[in-house]
Design a protein around this motif. Structure first.
Motif, PDB file in Angstrom:
ATOM      1  N   LEU A 283      20.160 -35.644  55.550  1.00 15.63           N
ATOM      2  CA  LEU A 283      19.735 -35.689  54.153  1.00 15.63           C
ATOM      3  C   LEU A 283      20.009 -34.389  53.411  1.00 15.63           C
ATOM      4  O   LEU A 283      20.577 -34.394  52.315  1.00 15.63           O
ATOM      5  N   SER A 284      19.630 -33.253  53.992  1.00 18.43           N
ATOM      6  CA  SER A 284      19.780 -31.975  53.286  1.00 18.43           C
ATOM      7  C   SER A 284      21.250 -31.616  53.080  1.00 18.43           C
ATOM      8  O   SER A 284      21.602 -30.994  52.073  1.00 18.43           O
ATOM      9  N   VAL A 285      22.120 -32.015  54.014  1.00 17.05           N
ATOM     10  CA  VAL A 285      23.559 -31.767  53.842  1.00 17.05           C
ATOM     11  C   VAL A 285      24.077 -32.511  52.619  1.00 17.05           C
ATOM     12  O   VAL A 285      24.747 -31.948  51.745  1.00 17.05           O
ATOM     13  N   PHE A 286      23.757 -33.800  52.549  1.00 19.52           N
ATOM     14  CA  PHE A 286      24.271 -34.636  51.470  1.00 19.52           C
ATOM     15  C   PHE A 286      23.715 -34.230  50.113  1.00 19.52           C
ATOM     16  O   PHE A 286      24.450 -34.159  49.121  1.00 19.52           O
ATOM     17  N   ILE A 287      22.423 -33.941  50.050  1.00 16.69           N
ATOM     18  CA  ILE A 287      21.805 -33.573  48.773  1.00 16.69           C
ATOM     19  C   ILE A 287      22.343 -32.229  48.290  1.00 16.69           C
ATOM     20  O   ILE A 287      22.641 -32.059  47.096  1.00 16.69           O
ATOM     21  N   SER A 288      22.470 -31.263  49.190  1.00 17.67           N
ATOM     22  CA  SER A 288      23.041 -29.965  48.799  1.00 17.67           C
ATOM     23  C   SER A 288      24.468 -30.139  48.290  1.00 17.67           C
ATOM     24  O   SER A 288      24.864 -29.545  47.286  1.00 17.67           O
TER      25      SER A 288
END
Length: 255
Positions: free
Chosen positions: A124-129
């Motif tokens: 999740l954090s990879v995609f949102i960033s």
């Protein structure tokens, strides 16, 4: 010598500003006298010191750092490549525009919820960033390329200068300040969005999970300590990354 004195004065002013902020924070904590609502900087420092001695602390920091910065780097690369392509092919710019505008305008919470459905918590954090960085880099780099002197571009066209040489000697010097500004903004936003995604998705072993636990257990010292860790990580990586970019630009310009 004058430049060095100016830098020293600037550092001293910033140090004084930080000291003033800490004193104000300490005074507010003492006046409120409610640790549940506001802990003092001394209590946060003590808690941070104890966290540094825990093995799980470093695994948690590494988990979030690698994913958030991976998203940032992917967004930087994709945004720069798409901007270069859009600057060369006007039709592509028109086709990309609604997607970039949507990504820039849609609330990050909406993307986080959708991403939880598509990807699950771990990525999740990879995609949102990545999503938050992409339009910032794209629009800034595209603006920089569009502001390149038209006469120089016409001359390059007349003399059939290859696209690669145009990019290096015509576009790159013009794009440099735009790209540095984009990275400076995107780095901070990538951390804000990435951590927000972790708090909502609660992936195991992440900083977001630790923040969520601090909220659940009303542990204000933990909340402030982990927030300080986020600020320090973001600021440190920003300094190192921008320093590396400036060095890279200097080498390209001198080659």
């Amino acid at each position: 010598m004058k430049r060095e004195n100016q830098k020293r004065d600037e550092y001293l002013k910033r140090a004084a500003a930080i000291a003033f902020a800490l004193m104000l924070w300490q005074a507010a904590a003492m006046a409120l006298s409610q640790r549940l609502l506001l802990v003092s900087p001394i209590q946060v420092a003590v808690r941070l010191g104890s966290l540094l001695l825990e093995g799980s602390f470093w695994r948690t920091v590494l988990y979030s750092f690698l994913r958030i910065e991976a998203g940032f780097l992917l967004g930087l690369f994709a945004g720069a490549v798409l901007a270069a392509a859009a600057a060369r092919f006007s039709l592509l710019e028109i086709l990309i525009w609604p997607f970039m505008t949507a990504v820039k305008s849609v609330p990050v919470a909406s993307f986080i919820i959708l991403s939880l459905i598509w990807l699950g918590a771990s990525g999740l954090s990879v995609f949102i960033s990545f999503l938050m960085v992409l339009p910032i880099v794209y629009f800034n780099v595209l603006e920089g390329m569009k502001s390149t002197d038209r006469k120089l571009l016409e001359m390059a066209e007349v003399f059939a200068i290859p696209w690669g040489r145009r990019m290096r000697y015509l576009y790159l010097p013009q794009v440099k300040p735009f790209l540095l500004s984009a990275c400076r903004t995107a780095l901070g936003i990538s951390w804000k969005a990435g951590i927000a995604a972790e708090v909502i998705g609660i992936p195991d072993g992440s900083i977001g999970e630790r923040l969520y636990e601090a909220k659940i257990y009303l542990d204000t010292a933990d909340l402030f300590a982990w927030t300080l860790v986020i600020v320090l990580l973001s600021a440190l990586f920003e300094k190192l990354f921008l320093w590396g970019m400036k060095k890279g630009f200097a080498r390209l310009e001198s080659a």
